[in-house]
Every structure is written in structure tokens, then in C-alpha cells.
Scaffold this motif. Structure first.
Motif, mmCIF file in Angstrom:
data_model
loop_
_atom_site.group_PDB
_atom_site.id
_atom_site.type_symbol
_atom_site.label_atom_id
_atom_site.label_comp_id
_atom_site.label_asym_id
_atom_site.label_seq_id
_atom_site.Cartn_x
_atom_site.Cartn_y
_atom_site.Cartn_z
ATOM 1 N N VAL A 146 0.854 -1.190 0.000
ATOM 2 C CA VAL A 146 0.000 0.000 0.000
ATOM 3 C C VAL A 146 0.886 1.235 0.000
ATOM 4 C CG1 VAL A 146 -1.747 1.293 1.295
ATOM 5 C CG2 VAL A 146 -1.868 -1.204 1.182
ATOM 6 N N ALA A 147 0.672 2.111 -0.994
ATOM 7 C CA ALA A 147 1.504 3.317 -1.096
ATOM 8 C C ALA A 147 1.255 4.274 0.058
ATOM 9 C CB ALA A 147 1.229 4.013 -2.428
ATOM 10 N N GLY A 148 0.013 4.345 0.507
ATOM 11 C CA GLY A 148 -0.341 5.252 1.602
ATOM 12 C C GLY A 148 -0.447 4.521 2.925
ATOM 13 N N ASP A 149 -1.521 4.820 3.669
ATOM 14 C CA ASP A 149 -1.677 4.323 5.031
ATOM 15 C C ASP A 149 -2.628 3.131 5.095
ATOM 16 O OD1 ASP A 149 -0.091 6.459 5.658
ATOM 17 O OD2 ASP A 149 -1.711 7.687 6.486
ATOM 18 N N VAL A 150 -2.388 2.293 6.098
ATOM 19 C CA VAL A 150 -3.293 1.206 6.443
ATOM 20 C C VAL A 150 -3.923 1.535 7.785
ATOM 21 C CG1 VAL A 150 -3.482 -1.236 7.068
ATOM 22 C CG2 VAL A 150 -2.042 -0.552 5.140
ATOM 23 N N ALA A 151 -5.255 1.573 7.829
ATOM 24 C CA ALA A 151 -5.984 1.866 9.064
ATOM 25 C C ALA A 151 -6.904 0.696 9.376
ATOM 26 C CB ALA A 151 -6.790 3.152 8.922
ATOM 27 N N ILE A 152 -6.738 0.103 10.557
ATOM 28 C CA ILE A 152 -7.548 -1.031 10.994
ATOM 29 C C ILE A 152 -8.368 -0.577 12.183
ATOM 30 C CG2 ILE A 152 -7.535 -3.414 11.814
ATOM 31 C CD1 ILE A 152 -4.825 -3.763 10.469
ATOM 32 N N GLY A 153 -9.684 -0.513 12.006
ATOM 33 C CA GLY A 153 -10.563 -0.016 13.033
ATOM 34 C C GLY A 153 -10.927 -1.057 14.073
ATOM 35 N N SER A 154 -11.696 -0.634 15.058
ATOM 36 C CA SER A 154 -12.160 -1.518 16.123
ATOM 37 C C SER A 154 -12.995 -2.654 15.543
ATOM 38 C CB SER A 154 -13.001 -0.707 17.111
ATOM 39 O OG SER A 154 -13.484 -1.531 18.145
ATOM 40 N N ASN A 155 -12.753 -3.876 16.033
ATOM 41 C CA ASN A 155 -13.448 -5.092 15.598
ATOM 42 C C ASN A 155 -13.162 -5.464 14.144
ATOM 43 O OD1 ASN A 155 -14.810 -5.438 18.137
ATOM 44 N ND2 ASN A 155 -16.214 -3.802 17.511
ATOM 45 N N SER A 156 -12.126 -4.901 13.566
ATOM 46 C CA SER A 156 -11.721 -5.218 12.204
ATOM 47 C C SER A 156 -10.344 -5.877 12.236
ATOM 48 C CB SER A 156 -11.694 -3.958 11.345
ATOM 49 O OG SER A 156 -12.979 -3.360 11.301
ATOM 50 N N TRP A 157 -10.106 -6.788 11.272
ATOM 51 C CA TRP A 157 -8.898 -7.605 11.371
ATOM 52 C C TRP A 157 -8.285 -7.880 9.998
ATOM 53 C CZ3 TRP A 157 -6.778 -8.905 16.008
ATOM 54 C CH2 TRP A 157 -7.573 -8.667 17.135
ATOM 55 N N LEU A 158 -6.972 -7.969 10.014
ATOM 56 C CA LEU A 158 -6.188 -8.398 8.857
ATOM 57 C C LEU A 158 -5.552 -9.738 9.219
ATOM 58 C CD1 LEU A 158 -4.716 -8.006 6.135
ATOM 59 C CD2 LEU A 158 -3.053 -6.584 7.338
ATOM 60 N N TYR A 159 -5.793 -10.771 8.385
ATOM 61 C CA TYR A 159 -5.312 -12.116 8.667
ATOM 62 C C TYR A 159 -4.302 -12.546 7.600
ATOM 63 C CZ TYR A 159 -9.449 -12.431 11.716
ATOM 64 O OH TYR A 159 -10.385 -12.220 12.687
ATOM 65 N N PRO A 160 -2.993 -12.575 7.913
ATOM 66 C CA PRO A 160 -1.993 -13.107 6.986
ATOM 67 C C PRO A 160 -1.659 -14.561 7.339
ATOM 68 C CG PRO A 160 -0.924 -11.762 8.654
ATOM 69 C CD PRO A 160 -2.365 -11.884 9.057
ATOM 70 N N ALA A 161 -1.979 -15.485 6.445
ATOM 71 C CA ALA A 161 -1.787 -16.908 6.726
ATOM 72 C C ALA A 161 -0.554 -17.437 6.000
ATOM 73 C CB ALA A 161 -3.018 -17.705 6.297
ATOM 74 N N SER A 162 0.312 -18.119 6.718
ATOM 75 C CA SER A 162 1.481 -18.757 6.111
ATOM 76 C C SER A 162 1.081 -20.044 5.401
ATOM 77 C CB SER A 162 2.524 -19.069 7.185
ATOM 78 O OG SER A 162 2.958 -17.883 7.823
ATOM 79 N N HIS A 163 1.955 -20.504 4.506
ATOM 80 C CA HIS A 163 1.702 -21.771 3.838
ATOM 81 C C HIS A 163 1.797 -22.891 4.872
ATOM 82 C CE1 HIS A 163 2.262 -25.235 1.180
ATOM 83 N NE2 HIS A 163 1.668 -24.506 0.259
ATOM 84 N N PRO A 164 0.809 -23.799 4.948
ATOM 85 C CA PRO A 164 0.747 -24.751 6.070
ATOM 86 C C PRO A 164 1.848 -25.793 6.105
ATOM 87 C CG PRO A 164 -0.945 -25.245 4.448
ATOM 88 C CD PRO A 164 -0.348 -23.933 4.056
ATOM 89 N N THR A 165 2.504 -26.076 4.975
ATOM 90 C CA THR A 165 3.555 -27.089 4.991
ATOM 91 C C THR A 165 4.905 -26.553 4.546
ATOM 92 O OG1 THR A 165 3.002 -27.837 2.746
ATOM 93 C CG2 THR A 165 1.892 -28.936 4.572
ATOM 94 N N ASN A 166 4.917 -25.448 3.803
ATOM 95 C CA ASN A 166 6.157 -24.873 3.312
ATOM 96 C C ASN A 166 6.667 -23.749 4.206
ATOM 97 O OD1 ASN A 166 7.083 -22.319 1.498
ATOM 98 N ND2 ASN A 166 8.039 -24.191 0.703
ATOM 99 N N GLY A 167 5.775 -23.031 4.852
ATOM 100 C CA GLY A 167 6.166 -21.954 5.759
ATOM 101 C C GLY A 167 6.305 -20.596 5.112
#
Length: 401
Positions: A322-343
């Protein structure tokens, strides 16, 4: 064994479902399991939930939910040309010699040489289970036409059902049924507008591991034109044929829930990405999201999953830039998931990051996969994945390092 001709098949020139009109195939699929001579029976169909003390949900567009242990029904059927009815849930504790699991949704197939217009409802929901049984999965809806019309009053759905006793309304005692499968195959040369018909293949709630949403297949990305609002997708795993690059000025996901199955996928948004009002946006493994800004508010969520990677230097299996800003409000979520077997993992880049109280970035449980039981015939436990995966023994596994 079911054959593809054992269902109702509508062939016509044009088909209109008016407001208040319905094509109803709810609970018209495979039947659920029960308890026969002290043996819990699996639900019928290729994605039938397994029986047990808490029956597993039926699978179709995704895996069913688990009731207890490994009792969920598997995903089955065709993404691009679905014809199978939904599978039944597995029988549970209180079957008492009969059936207490939910049946699957039915199969609707429409083949129109001209226009299919939906202002009412086409539905193929699974059936709710009795106490401790598994819910039935959503069925299948296949529409072939030259052009597809409608408006936001129109609804096409193939929802899975929950594992609860319908007589008393709760609690959830079995596995939920998975969402079903929907495909709308229009002529891309004739289809020039987005009809804004609402589409749904939600899973039913589960006692154990959650059931998965169903799938939607469309010939191109025309249905993404305009803001994604008013439950146009709820919730669905979506495949748009041929979509690898999605370029747009801005992106709003409000009161909608969709996850892309297209991979690899590059999403480029010139201005802001906004996920609002309980909306949910999920990107396929290895996707790249580039935008001017990102805002998650009012319960909005963004999920990204990594593809496998060699993980050398700054290489990553998924990228949010993201070139600008990331804003995460109340009760909002960002979920980054890793690869389950490769990592391999997701890399997050931005100018500034603001995380409000009760909101956040969560990778809880999104790392290497844990071990399990390799086979029920010759039981053998497996180590957890990762360079320091927990070891296994005859009875109690070791923790990951």
C-alpha cells in the motif's frame, strides 16, 4: 449411486422468476444418516458426513464441518459445471434407530437459449439436523443462457445447514453442512451489464471445525463491476474464468463476503480499498494486493494466504503493498496466513499503520500445520510441520518449538 439424469432439468427459450416467485430445491438432495443397529451411518452422497456421537456435516462446494473427531464430509462436485445434489450429514447420538441428520439441497439445472431473468429466488439449501446429527450441504445450481438479467431483489442460494435440533433452536451439537455450488454460464459477448443479483452459498455453524463456504463460477469478472455491497456475495469462494489481473480505481466491500479462487491474482487499486460493515475479502494463495490506501472498519476483514516459497532473502509467498496508510478499526482484522507445509508467509508493506483498540493483525493458528493420524487402518501419528514440529508418540504428541 446417483446418475446425472435423476433430477429436474429445465430447458426453455427464456426463463423469468418474478419477484415473489421461487424455484425451490431446498432439502431435495441426498438424505442424512442415522443410527442403525447401534451403528452410526454416514450421510448419503459423495460428500456425506460421517456418523458418530456428533455427526459430521455434508460436503459439496467445500468440506463439511466436524462434529467430533474426523467426521466431516469432503468437498465434491464440479466447480464449473455443477450437477450433483448436496450430500447429507452424518447420523449422531440421538438418532434412536432412525435418521437425525440433515438432507442436502437439491440440484437445479436450467438451460435457456435466450435470457434467464431472476427477480425472485432460486434456492437449493441443505436441511437442518436433529439433535447431534450433521447438517446437510447446499445443493447445486447450474444456469446456462445467452444473457443473465435481474436486480438486487433476485437471490440465488445454496446454503449449508447447521447441526442443531430444529425443535428447540439449539444448541449446535453436530457439524454444519458446507455451502453448495453455483455456476452461471452466460455468453460473454451478449452479457454487457452486471445484473446485481445476490448470490449465496453459506456454510452452516458447527460444533467442531467450521464448514466451508460454497463456490461460484462465472465466465468473466463482469459481476465485479461497481461496489460490492448489499450481500451480492455472501459468503462465497469465487472463480472468475481467466481473471489474473484485476485493475480498478477504488474497491469497496461492504456487507459482502467473497474469497477469490483465481491464482495467481494481482489486484491493483489506484485509490483506496475499503472493507466495511462486516464485509470480508479473501485473496487466493500467492496473491498481490497493491493500493493507494487500505481501511478496514466496522468489522471488516481482509485475509491473505501465502503460496509456497523458497523464502530466500526478502522473497514472500504473498504481498500487500500500500503506497499510503493502512488503518484497521475496532473489531476489524487483517489475517496473513502462512503456507501450512512450506512456511512461506505474507509480506505487508505500507507508509503508516494505525491499529485501533479491539482491532488488529492476527496470525493466530495461521502457521505450520499440526500433525495428525495418518491412517485409521494402521494407526500412525505424524510429526507437526515446520523445522521444529512437535514429535509424536503412542498417545500424546509433543508441542512445536
Amino acid at each position: 449411486g446417483w446418475q446425472p439424469d435423476n433430477r429436474v432439468y429445465v430447458v426453455c427459450s427464456n426463463l423469468t422468476v418474478a419477484a415473489g416467485g421461487t424455484i425451490n430445491a431446498d432439502v431435495a438432495g441426498y438424505t442424512g444418516g442415522g443410527l442403525i443397529i447401534n451403528q452410526w451411518r454416514r450421510g448419503y452422497g459423495p460428500g456425506g458426513g460421517f456418523g458418530g456421537p456428533r455427526g459430521g456435516g455434508g460436503g459439496n462446494g467445500g468440506n463439511g464441518g466436524s462434529g467430533q473427531d474426523e467426521t466431516a464430509g469432503p468437498a465434491c462436485g464440479s466447480l464449473g459445471f455443477p450437477q450433483d445434489p448436496g450430500s447429507g450429514g452424518g447420523g449422531g447420538y440421538n438418532a434412536i434407530g432412525g435418521t437425525n441428520a440433515g438432507p442436502g439441497g437439491g440440484a437445479v439445472r436450467i438451460d435457456a437459449g435466450g435470457v434467464v431473468a431472476v427477480y425472485g429466488t432460486i434456492t437449493a439449501n441443505g436441511g437442518t439436523a436433529g439433535s447431534y446429527g450433521g447438517g446437510g450441504s447446499g445443493g447445486s445450481i447450474l444456469i446456462q443462457c445467452r444473457r443473465f438479467d435481474g436486480d438486487t431483489n433476485g437471490l440465488i442460494r445454496a446454503n449449508g445447514a447447521d447441526g442443531r435440533c430444529p425443535a428447540d433452536g439449539g444448541p449446535i451439537n453436530g457439524g454444519g453442512g458446507a455451502g453448495g455450488r453455483i455456476a452461471i454460464l452466460y455468453d460473454t459477448a451478449a452479457q454487457t451489464t452486471n445484473p446485481r443479483v445476490r448470490l449465496a452459498a453459506a456454510p452452516g455453524p458447527s460444533w467442531g471445525v467450521p464448514a466451508e463456504p460454497g463456490t461460484l463460477y462465472l465466465p468473466n469478472a463482469l459481476f465485479l463491476s461497481g461496489a460490492l455491497t448489499d450481500r451480492l456475495f455472501w459468503p462465497l469462494r469465487v472463480f472468475f474464468n481467466g481473471l489474473t489481473n484485476w485493475d480498478l480505481d477504488s474497491l469497496t466491500v461492504r456487507d459482502c463476503a467473497l474469497t477469490f479462487l483465481n491464482e495467481p491474482l494481482l489486484v491493483t487499486v489506484t485509490n483506496a480499498v475499503v472493507v466495511d460493515a462486516g464485509g470480508s475479502l479473501g485473496l487466493s494463495p500467492g496473491a498481490t494486493l497493491r493500493g493507494g490506501a487500505l481501511t478496514l472498519i466496522n468489522g471488516g476483514t481482509l485475509s491473505m494466504r501465502s503460496a509456497a516459497t523458497n523464502w530466500a532473502g526478502t522473497n514472500c509467498g504473498g504481498l500487500m503493498e500500500v503506497a499510503g496508510d493502512v488503518a484497521i478499526g475496532s473489531n476489524s482484522w487483517l489475517y496473513p496466513a502462512s503456507h501450512p507445509t512450506n512456511g512461506g508467509s505474507v509480506l505487508l508493506r505500507m507508509s503508516n499503520l494505525v491499529v485501533a483498540a479491539a482491532g488488529g493483525i492476527s496470525a493466530n493458528g495461521l502457521g505450520y500445520r499440526g500433525g495428525g493420524l495418518l491412517t485409521n487402518v494402521n494407526p500412525r501419528s505424524t510429526y507437526g510441520w515446520g523445522p521444529s514440529g512437535g514429535t509424536c508418540g503412542n498417545a500424546r504428541g509433543g508441542g512445536g518449538g
